[in-house]
Design an enzyme around this catalytic site. Structure first.
Site, PDB file in Angstrom:
ATOM      1  N   TYR A  65      15.821  19.907  -2.846  1.00 42.11           N
ATOM      2  CA  TYR A  65      15.512  19.324  -4.148  1.00 42.11           C
ATOM      3  C   TYR A  65      14.187  19.738  -4.790  1.00 42.11           C
ATOM      4  O   TYR A  65      13.966  19.427  -5.957  1.00 42.11           O
ATOM      5  CB  TYR A  65      15.592  17.801  -4.049  1.00 42.11           C
ATOM      6  CG  TYR A  65      17.003  17.326  -3.738  1.00 42.11           C
ATOM      7  CD1 TYR A  65      18.007  17.468  -4.680  1.00 42.11           C
ATOM      8  CD2 TYR A  65      17.321  16.792  -2.504  1.00 42.11           C
ATOM      9  CE1 TYR A  65      19.305  17.064  -4.408  1.00 42.11           C
ATOM     10  CE2 TYR A  65      18.615  16.385  -2.217  1.00 42.11           C
ATOM     11  CZ  TYR A  65      19.606  16.523  -3.173  1.00 42.11           C
ATOM     12  OH  TYR A  65      20.886  16.133  -2.906  1.00 42.11           O
TER      13      TYR A  65
ATOM     14  N   PHE B 284      19.145   4.518  -0.707  1.00 40.30           N
ATOM     15  CA  PHE B 284      20.243   4.443  -1.675  1.00 40.30           C
ATOM     16  C   PHE B 284      20.984   5.767  -1.775  1.00 40.30           C
ATOM     17  O   PHE B 284      20.584   6.749  -1.291  1.00 40.30           O
ATOM     18  CB  PHE B 284      19.718   4.033  -3.058  1.00 40.30           C
ATOM     19  CG  PHE B 284      18.654   4.940  -3.630  1.00 40.30           C
ATOM     20  CD1 PHE B 284      18.992   6.039  -4.412  1.00 40.30           C
ATOM     21  CD2 PHE B 284      17.306   4.700  -3.375  1.00 40.30           C
ATOM     22  CE1 PHE B 284      17.997   6.875  -4.934  1.00 40.30           C
ATOM     23  CE2 PHE B 284      16.315   5.520  -3.907  1.00 40.30           C
ATOM     24  CZ  PHE B 284      16.660   6.604  -4.675  1.00 40.30           C
TER      25      PHE B 284
END
Ligand SMILES: CC(C)(COP(=O)(O)OP(=O)(O)OC[C@H]1O[C@@H](n2cnc3c(N)ncnc32)[C@H](O)[C@@H]1OP(=O)(O)O)[C@@H](O)C(=O)NCCC(=O)NCCS
Length: 379
Positions: free
Chosen positions: A105, A379
């Site tokens: 990322y 999450f």
């Protein structure tokens, strides 16, 4: 979608759990990649709220469920989905994610912004230092019977913790449902409750040794923190107490023998990408005055630019500028500095942030935080 995510992670998510998370995806917050009639990639974002240093709360697009079919990897599916997904984040000043692998990322402007530090305490030999108080006030309770109090403590904790996240009711339902599939082989959930804190844990048994795995410890005051650790280390039949926490944890300072607290591992937690750089930089508080011009690069998603950042008395003003830059860095590095978990100086030493040594020291001082950053939940 669910099939591609399950294949990507090698885990089937229970339907109720998947539905709870799915309810947090705002309209337009999911994209897929297709090959003819087949879905071969998925990426979504959740509607989350992030606490930043100083206690302000920012709407955060929480990127999740990112997966590409093993039959279609390294053909640009993720890049295509990310370009579209980020175009849809216009009402969010910041995006965050947890990374399955650390090399994916950074190219998209995300930098690691909190750190998970694993601690393992040899409980049997642990003794509290004589100077450490014994505040008491901890009760052994069934978590589900004290939901309101636990939620209230957590809410106070997340508002004072950089990296804290608001917990929607559907996620609390999941916590209190205490599903077998979430126990990772451990016991049902135990709970220690204090007026200003709580610890939830499971007991895992292996090789005739029982170990405590703390799934969440939230303490709003130092007394609550000490009281909860006294209770945890009082679990006589347990060999160790293990927890994922932040690197500035004070537990070793409580004990006569700090070596009993081992640090078996450390990993990045929350990764941040600033979407509205001035708004995000203005939202947090700062520890020292600063006046810099930042040249921020963001090659793939094109979100960088040049910004004047002025900090006076803890508050920042930030706006685009044409003035000459004196700090050059990638957007991912700015994300890493934001919550105070990483300092500018090591990035400068690595040539990933280019500025004078004096400027790096000024950035270190300004971006420092009182409380350590910790991601509220995964999450
Ligand atoms: C990670 C994943 C989504 C990447 O999807 P993908 O479609 O293969 O990625 P892309 O082809 O768009 O790759 C974009 C760039 O990232 C690089 N990249 C992608 N995955 C990478 C990885 N795991 N490690 C290092 N680099 C990676 C690619 O090499 C490519 O670089 P390039 O542009 O210089 O050639 C996919 O491998 C996957 O589903 N993995 C399993 C599930 C997972 O880990 N999901 C992420 C959850 S946080």
């Amino acid at each position: 979608m669910a099939l591609i995510a399950a294949t990507g992670f090698g885990v089937w998510t229970q339907q109720e759990t998947a539905e709870a998370w799915r309810s947090l995806i705002p309209a337009g917050g999911a994209v897929v990649a297709c090959d003819g009639p087949d879905v071969v990639g998925v990426a979504v974002f959740l509607d989350l709220e992030l606490t930043v240093p100083g206690g302000a709360v920012l709407p955060m697009a929480g990127v999740s469920w990112v997966a590409v079919a093993p039959t279609h990897r390294r053909r640009g599916a993720l890049s295509g989905m990310f370009a579209e997904l980020h175009r849809r984040m216009d009402r969010y000043p910041i995006a965050g994610l947890e990374a399955s692998e650390a090399e994916i990322y950074g190219r998209f402007g995300y930098g690691p912004a909190t750190i998970w530090q694993r601690l393992s305490v040899d409980r049997v030999a642990a003794r509290f230092h004589p100077g450490v108080p014994d505040p008491g006030g901890v009760r052994v309770v069934r978590a589900a019977e004290h939901r309101g109090q636990i939620e209230d403590v957590y809410e106070r904790w997340r508002l004072q913790t950089p990296g804290g996240l608001h917990t929607p009711q559907v996620l609390w339902d999941e916590v209190f449902a205490d599903r077998e599939s979430h126990r990772d082989g451990g016991s049902a959930q135990f709970c220690l409750l204090h007026a200003d804190g709580f610890a939830m844990y499971r007991v895992h048994s292996a090789d005739k040794k029982d170990r405590v795995e703390v799934s969440k410890l939230a303490a709003v005051t130092p007394h609550a923190y000490i009281a909860l650790w006294r209770a945890l280390l009082g679990l006589d039949l347990m060999a160790t107490v293990d927890i994922d926490t932040h690197p500035d944890n004070t537990l070793p300072y409580l004990l006569t023998d700090p070596r009993l607290v081992r640090h078996p591992g450390r990993q990045d937690g929350l990764w941040l990408r600033m979407l509205d750089i001035p708004a995000v930089l203005q939202a947090r508080s700062y520890a020292a005055d600063l006046s810099v011009v930042l040249e921020v690069s963001d090659d793939i998603l094109g979100g960088g630019g040049r910004f004047a950042l002025q900090v006076r008395d803890g508050r920042a003003r930030c706006a685009p500028t044409d003035a000459e830059a004196d700090v050059h860095l990638d957007l991912s590095v700015l994300g890493s500095l934001y919550l105070g978990a990483h300092r500018a100086s090591p990035f400068a030493a690595a040539h990933r942030l280019r500025c004078s040594a004096e400027r790096a020291r000024q950035l270190d001082a300004a971006f420092a935080t009182d409380g350590p950053a910790e991601l509220g939940y995964g999450f």
